[in-house]
Design a protein around this motif. Structure first.
Motif, PDB file in Angstrom:
ATOM      1  N   ALA A  26       2.827   4.115   2.384  1.00 63.07           N
ATOM      2  CA  ALA A  26       3.753   5.206   2.365  1.00 63.07           C
ATOM      3  C   ALA A  26       4.860   5.280   2.703  1.00 63.07           C
ATOM      4  O   ALA A  26       5.891   4.232   2.970  1.00 63.07           O
ATOM      5  CB  ALA A  26       2.826   5.774   4.007  1.00 63.07           C
ATOM      6  N   PRO A  27       5.551   6.312   1.961  1.00 63.42           N
ATOM      7  CA  PRO A  27       6.462   5.647   2.312  1.00 63.42           C
ATOM      8  C   PRO A  27       7.625   6.126   3.591  1.00 63.42           C
ATOM      9  O   PRO A  27       6.780   6.140   4.963  1.00 63.42           O
ATOM     10  CB  PRO A  27       7.417   7.982   1.649  1.00 63.42           C
ATOM     11  N   LEU A  28       8.342   5.320   3.559  1.00 68.40           N
ATOM     12  CA  LEU A  28       9.177   4.706   4.764  1.00 68.40           C
ATOM     13  C   LEU A  28      10.705   4.858   5.026  1.00 68.40           C
ATOM     14  O   LEU A  28      10.869   5.281   6.564  1.00 68.40           O
ATOM     15  CB  LEU A  28       9.688   3.126   4.388  1.00 68.40           C
ATOM     16  N   GLY A  29      10.754   7.106   4.934  1.00 66.31           N
ATOM     17  CA  GLY A  29      12.023   7.337   5.115  1.00 66.31           C
ATOM     18  C   GLY A  29      13.317   6.937   4.308  1.00 66.31           C
ATOM     19  O   GLY A  29      13.510   7.129   3.327  1.00 66.31           O
ATOM     20  N   THR A  30      13.846   6.334   5.692  1.00 60.89           N
ATOM     21  CA  THR A  30      15.107   6.172   5.482  1.00 60.89           C
ATOM     22  C   THR A  30      15.639   5.180   3.636  1.00 60.89           C
ATOM     23  O   THR A  30      14.353   4.300   4.140  1.00 60.89           O
ATOM     24  CB  THR A  30      16.075   6.313   6.657  1.00 60.89           C
ATOM     25  N   ALA A  31      16.313   4.842   3.708  1.00 61.01           N
ATOM     26  CA  ALA A  31      16.324   3.995   2.612  1.00 61.01           C
ATOM     27  C   ALA A  31      16.950   2.709   3.517  1.00 61.01           C
ATOM     28  O   ALA A  31      17.690   2.516   4.783  1.00 61.01           O
ATOM     29  CB  ALA A  31      17.636   4.322   1.098  1.00 61.01           C
ATOM     30  N   GLY A  32      16.605   1.585   2.716  1.00 66.28           N
ATOM     31  CA  GLY A  32      16.725   0.141   3.834  1.00 66.28           C
ATOM     32  C   GLY A  32      16.237  -1.186   3.217  1.00 66.28           C
ATOM     33  O   GLY A  32      14.976  -1.052   2.548  1.00 66.28           O
ATOM     34  N   LEU A  33      16.408  -2.551   4.660  1.00 62.48           N
ATOM     35  CA  LEU A  33      15.058  -3.134   4.390  1.00 62.48           C
ATOM     36  C   LEU A  33      14.260  -2.963   4.712  1.00 62.48           C
ATOM     37  O   LEU A  33      14.971  -2.783   6.387  1.00 62.48           O
ATOM     38  CB  LEU A  33      16.581  -4.483   4.400  1.00 62.48           C
ATOM     39  N   TYR A  34      13.169  -3.236   4.955  1.00 66.55           N
ATOM     40  CA  TYR A  34      11.743  -3.079   6.207  1.00 66.55           C
ATOM     41  C   TYR A  34      11.068  -4.401   6.140  1.00 66.55           C
ATOM     42  O   TYR A  34      11.272  -5.317   4.971  1.00 66.55           O
ATOM     43  CB  TYR A  34      11.131  -2.201   5.753  1.00 66.55           C
ATOM     44  N   LEU A  35      10.476  -4.747   7.054  1.00 67.12           N
ATOM     45  CA  LEU A  35       9.530  -5.400   7.099  1.00 67.12           C
ATOM     46  C   LEU A  35       8.487  -5.095   7.916  1.00 67.12           C
ATOM     47  O   LEU A  35       8.388  -3.715   8.757  1.00 67.12           O
ATOM     48  CB  LEU A  35      10.280  -6.823   8.108  1.00 67.12           C
ATOM     49  N   ILE A  36       7.221  -5.342   7.630  1.00 66.75           N
ATOM     50  CA  ILE A  36       6.089  -4.324   8.239  1.00 66.75           C
ATOM     51  C   ILE A  36       5.051  -5.584   7.977  1.00 66.75           C
ATOM     52  O   ILE A  36       3.745  -5.890   7.457  1.00 66.75           O
ATOM     53  CB  ILE A  36       5.532  -3.503   6.740  1.00 66.75           C
ATOM     54  N   PRO A  37       5.010  -5.397   9.228  1.00 65.35           N
ATOM     55  CA  PRO A  37       3.478  -6.530   9.745  1.00 65.35           C
ATOM     56  C   PRO A  37       2.626  -5.576  10.158  1.00 65.35           C
ATOM     57  O   PRO A  37       2.546  -4.415  10.479  1.00 65.35           O
ATOM     58  CB  PRO A  37       4.090  -7.141  11.382  1.00 65.35           C
ATOM     59  N   SER A  38       1.674  -5.974   9.664  1.00 60.88           N
ATOM     60  CA  SER A  38       0.553  -5.431   9.695  1.00 60.88           C
ATOM     61  C   SER A  38      -1.173  -6.241  10.254  1.00 60.88           C
ATOM     62  O   SER A  38      -1.032  -7.295  10.502  1.00 60.88           O
ATOM     63  CB  SER A  38      -0.467  -4.364   9.362  1.00 60.88           C
ATOM     64  N   PHE A  39      -1.958  -5.293  11.001  1.00 61.27           N
ATOM     65  CA  PHE A  39      -2.957  -6.351  11.789  1.00 61.27           C
ATOM     66  C   PHE A  39      -4.536  -5.337  11.485  1.00 61.27           C
ATOM     67  O   PHE A  39      -4.662  -4.381  12.029  1.00 61.27           O
ATOM     68  CB  PHE A  39      -3.193  -7.433  12.938  1.00 61.27           C
ATOM     69  N   ARG A  40      -5.916  -5.417  10.838  1.00 58.19           N
ATOM     70  CA  ARG A  40      -6.646  -4.834  10.903  1.00 58.19           C
ATOM     71  C   ARG A  40      -8.231  -6.064  11.268  1.00 58.19           C
ATOM     72  O   ARG A  40      -7.768  -6.455  11.147  1.00 58.19           O
ATOM     73  CB  ARG A  40      -6.600  -4.704   9.233  1.00 58.19           C
ATOM     74  N   VAL A  41      -8.616  -4.604  11.259  1.00 58.90           N
ATOM     75  CA  VAL A  41      -9.459  -5.467  12.581  1.00 58.90           C
ATOM     76  C   VAL A  41     -11.155  -4.764  12.687  1.00 58.90           C
ATOM     77  O   VAL A  41     -10.933  -3.509  12.212  1.00 58.90           O
ATOM     78  CB  VAL A  41      -9.945  -6.570  14.228  1.00 58.90           C
ATOM     79  N   SER A  42     -11.866  -5.259  12.028  1.00 55.19           N
ATOM     80  CA  SER A  42     -13.680  -4.341  11.883  1.00 55.19           C
ATOM     81  C   SER A  42     -15.048  -5.030  12.558  1.00 55.19           C
ATOM     82  O   SER A  42     -14.510  -6.004  12.377  1.00 55.19           O
ATOM     83  CB  SER A  42     -13.204  -3.431  10.662  1.00 55.19           C
ATOM     84  N   GLU A  43     -15.650  -4.279  12.936  1.00 59.71           N
ATOM     85  CA  GLU A  43     -16.455  -5.298  12.715  1.00 59.71           C
ATOM     86  C   GLU A  43     -18.072  -3.895  12.377  1.00 59.71           C
ATOM     87  O   GLU A  43     -17.819  -2.648  11.994  1.00 59.71           O
ATOM     88  CB  GLU A  43     -17.119  -4.648  14.492  1.00 59.71           C
ATOM     89  N   SER A  44     -19.029  -4.490  11.429  1.00 56.08           N
ATOM     90  CA  SER A  44     -19.641  -3.681  10.757  1.00 56.08           C
ATOM     91  C   SER A  44     -21.056  -4.327  10.363  1.00 56.08           C
ATOM     92  O   SER A  44     -21.330  -5.470  10.990  1.00 56.08           O
ATOM     93  CB  SER A  44     -19.372  -4.160   8.666  1.00 56.08           C
ATOM     94  N   PHE A  45     -21.597  -3.308  10.329  1.00 57.68           N
ATOM     95  CA  PHE A  45     -23.463  -4.003  10.191  1.00 57.68           C
ATOM     96  C   PHE A  45     -23.884  -3.807   8.448  1.00 57.68           C
ATOM     97  O   PHE A  45     -23.696  -2.953   8.771  1.00 57.68           O
ATOM     98  CB  PHE A  45     -24.128  -3.001  10.581  1.00 57.68           C
ATOM     99  N   ASP A  46     -24.097  -4.983   8.078  1.00 56.88           N
ATOM    100  CA  ASP A  46     -24.491  -5.304   6.764  1.00 56.88           C
ATOM    101  C   ASP A  46     -26.127  -5.439   6.564  1.00 56.88           C
ATOM    102  O   ASP A  46     -25.971  -6.674   7.050  1.00 56.88           O
ATOM    103  CB  ASP A  46     -24.046  -6.023   6.119  1.00 56.88           C
ATOM    104  N   ASP A  47     -27.028  -4.649   6.147  1.00 54.17           N
ATOM    105  CA  ASP A  47     -28.279  -4.480   5.877  1.00 54.17           C
ATOM    106  C   ASP A  47     -28.664  -5.741   4.694  1.00 54.17           C
ATOM    107  O   ASP A  47     -30.013  -5.838   5.086  1.00 54.17           O
ATOM    108  CB  ASP A  47     -28.951  -3.353   6.113  1.00 54.17           C
ATOM    109  N   ASN A  48     -27.671  -6.044   3.640  1.00 56.78           N
ATOM    110  CA  ASN A  48     -27.982  -6.480   2.911  1.00 56.78           C
ATOM    111  C   ASN A  48     -26.863  -8.092   2.438  1.00 56.78           C
ATOM    112  O   ASN A  48     -26.309  -7.453   1.633  1.00 56.78           O
ATOM    113  CB  ASN A  48     -28.309  -5.679   1.258  1.00 56.78           C
ATOM    114  N   ILE A  49     -26.283  -9.068   3.299  1.00 58.65           N
ATOM    115  CA  ILE A  49     -25.066 -10.013   2.798  1.00 58.65           C
ATOM    116  C   ILE A  49     -25.245 -10.254   2.088  1.00 58.65           C
ATOM    117  O   ILE A  49     -24.164  -9.956   1.605  1.00 58.65           O
ATOM    118  CB  ILE A  49     -25.156 -10.098   4.649  1.00 58.65           C
ATOM    119  N   PHE A  50     -26.172 -10.678   1.388  1.00 57.64           N
ATOM    120  CA  PHE A  50     -26.164 -11.548   0.366  1.00 57.64           C
ATOM    121  C   PHE A  50     -26.401 -10.658  -0.968  1.00 57.64           C
ATOM    122  O   PHE A  50     -26.116 -11.094  -2.060  1.00 57.64           O
ATOM    123  CB  PHE A  50     -27.305 -12.300   0.249  1.00 57.64           C
ATOM    124  N   GLY A  51     -26.440  -9.269  -1.020  1.00 64.41           N
ATOM    125  CA  GLY A  51     -26.755  -8.580  -2.252  1.00 64.41           C
ATOM    126  C   GLY A  51     -27.873  -9.119  -2.675  1.00 64.41           C
ATOM    127  O   GLY A  51     -28.383  -8.805  -4.143  1.00 64.41           O
TER     128      GLY A  51
END
Length: 408
Positions: A26-51
Motif C-alpha cells: 500500500a502507499p507508504l506516504g512521504t517519499a523516502g527509504l523504507y524497510l517493511i518487515p512482515s509476519f503472516r500466520v494462519s490456521e486452516s482446515f482443508d478437507d482435501n489436502i492432496f486434491g
C-alpha cells in the motif's frame, strides 16, 4: 495450532484470503527509504489436502510467512524489493511438515520521467507445494500483469515454480489520447508435470470520445512453448469500448479475432461491468466479468483456450472492516499433460473436459495500523473425465506489517 484459532476468535477479528505474495505494498506516504518487515500466520482446515478424486484426506494446517520488503518510494520513482518464505505444520500428516514449503521474491518499479510518460516493471518468482498459495499467487499476478496467462487446476500437492516478468509504458499524446505498450515473460514448472514458457506483447491506443465514452484499439501477441508440443503463436487485434453508464456504473467491452500459427481462427473477448452503490452511507462495490482467451494451465503442456466468468461484491460496514464474496467458473479446452500422481489420484491427460467452479467469502479487520486479522471460506469443484474433485478450505489468520523510514 488450536491456540492460534482461539486467539483469533477471542480477539473477535475477521480476515480474508491467503497471503498475497505478489501483491504490491500500500502507499507508504512521504517519499523516502523504507524497510517493511512482515509476519503472516494462519490456521486452516482443508478437507482435501492432496486434491484427490477419491480417498480424500483432511487436516488442520498452520502456515507461517516471515517476510521483508525494502526500497525507495516516492511519486515520480518507486523501487521495492521483497522476499518471503512459507512454512507448513500439519496436525494429522506430520510427514508433510516443511519449514520451507515455498519461497517468494519480487521487484516492483514505477517511474515518471516526464509528466506524460509512465514506466513500470514487475518481476516475481514463487516456489510452492500449496495449491491455495499457488492459486492466490496466480490471481495476484493476473491483476498486476494483464498479459499473464496462467490458470490452475487441482493436480495434487506438487512443487511448482512460477517466474513472471513484465514491463509497461504509457504516453499521453494529448489530454484525450494515450498510447500504451507492454511486454511479458512467464515460465512455469511443476514436479511430475510439464513446463510452459510464454512471451507476450501488447500495443494499444485509447481516445476519450465523450465525458462518458472511451474507445481503445490494441494488438495482443503471445508465443507458447512447451516440451513435446509445437510452438504456437497467436495474434489478436482488438477493439474496445468503455462507458460510464452512471457516475457509479462502468461497462467495458473488448473483442477481436484471434489468429493462430496452427491455422485456426478463434476470438478474444473481455467484458466487465462494475457497479457501486451505497447502503447506509457505506459504499458497496459489485462487478461481473467474462473473458475468452488463450493461455495455459500450470503443469499441463501447450496453449489452452479458457472461458472464465466471475463475480464479486465487497462491502465495508466500518472503516476497519471489509467483507467480500465472489464466484468464478472456468472451462478449459486444449492442453495436455503426461503427469500421474498416485497419492492424489488426479492424473489428468487433458484439460479438454475440465470445468472448475469456485466460491469464496471472507473478511478483513484492521485492528491496528500494523495488525490485520482475516478469515475466509473457499469452495471449489472440478469436473473432469477422470472424476470430480470437491475442495473446501476454512481459514483464520493474522498479518503483521510495519513500514519504517530508514533515511532519517
Amino acid at each position: 495450532m488450536r491456540l492460534l484459532a482461539a486467539a483469533v476468535v477471542l480477539a473477535a477479528v475477521l480476515g480474508n484470503g491467503h497471503p498475497a505474495w505478489a501483491q504490491a505494498t500500500a502507499p507508504l506516504g512521504t517519499a523516502g527509504l523504507y524497510l517493511i518487515p512482515s509476519f503472516r500466520v494462519s490456521e486452516s482446515f482443508d478437507d482435501n489436502i492432496f486434491g484427490s478424486i477419491s480417498d480424500r484426506q483432511s487436516d488442520f494446517i498452520s502456515r507461517f510467512y516471515p517476510g521483508i520488503q525494502g526500497g525507495y518510494s516516492s511519486d515520480p520513482f518507486t523501487l521495492l524489493l521483497r522476499g518471503e518464505f512459507e512454512a507448513d505444520v500439519f496436525a494429522k500428516h506430520p510427514e508433510l511438515n516443511d519449514p520451507t514449503t515455498g519461497w517468494n521474491a519480487a521487484m516492483n518499479l514505477s517511474y515518471l520521467p516526464i509528466r506524460r510518460l509512465t514506466l513500470g516493471a514487475n518481476i516475481a518468482y514463487i516456489e510452492t507445494k500449496s495449491l491455495p498459495t499457488l492459486t492466490q499467487t496466480v490471481t495476484n499476478l493476473t491483476l498486476a500483469n494483464p498479459l499473464f496467462t496462467a490458470s490452475t487446476v487441482q493436480q495434487g500437492r506438487q512443487r511448482t515454480t512460477l517466474l513472471s516478468a513484465s514491463s509497461s509504458a504509457a504516453y499521453q499524446f494529448t489530454p484525450i489520447t494515450t498510447g500504451t505498450a507492454s511486454i511479458s515473460y512467464t515460465e512455469s514448472t511443476q514436479e511430475g508435470g510439464t513446463s510452459n514458457t510464454v512471451y507476450g506483447a501488447q500495443l494499444g491506443v485509447s481516445r476519450q470520445l465523450t465525458l462518458r465514452d472511451t474507445v481503445m484499439f490494441s494488438d495482443i501477441q503471445n508465443v507458447f512453448e512447451s516440451p513435446g508440443t509445437s510452438t504456437t503463436y497467436t495474434n489478436a487485434p482488438t477493439v474496445g469500448w468503455t462507458r460510464r453508464l452512471t457516475p457509479l456504473v462502468t461497462l467495458s467491452l473488448q473483442a477481436g479475432p484471434q489468429f493462430s500459427s496452427d491455422g485456426s481462427l478463434d476470438a478474444y473477448a473481455n467484458a466487465s461491468l462494475a457497479y457501486e452503490y451505497k447502503v447506509a452511507d457505506r459504499l458497496v462495490r459489485a462487478s461481473v466479468a467474462y473473458v475468452h482467451s488463450e493461455g495455459f494451465v500450470v503443469g499441463q503442456g501447450g496453449p489452452t483456450t479458457t472461458d472464465t466468468f466471475s463475480s464479486s461484491i465487497a462491502f465495508s460496514p466500518s472503516r476497519s472492516l471489509l467483507v467480500s464474496v465472489g464466484t468464478t467458473t472456468s472451462k478449459f479446452s486444449g492442453g495436455t499433460s503426461s503427469s500421474t500422481t498416485s497419492i492424489s489420484s488426479t492424473a489428468t491427460s487433458s484439460t479438454s473436459s475440465t470445468t472448475t467452479y469456485g466460491a469464496t467469502a471472507g473478511a478483513t479487520y484492521q485492528i491496528f495500523r500494523w495488525l490485520t486479522a482475516r478469515t475466509s471460506y473457499s469452495f471449489s469443484y472440478q469436473e473432469q473425465s477422470t472424476g470430480n474433485i470437491p475442495h473446501n478450505v476454512v481459514l483464520l489468520g493474522l498479518d503483521i506489517s510495519y513500514p519504517s523510514r530508514v533515511d532519517r
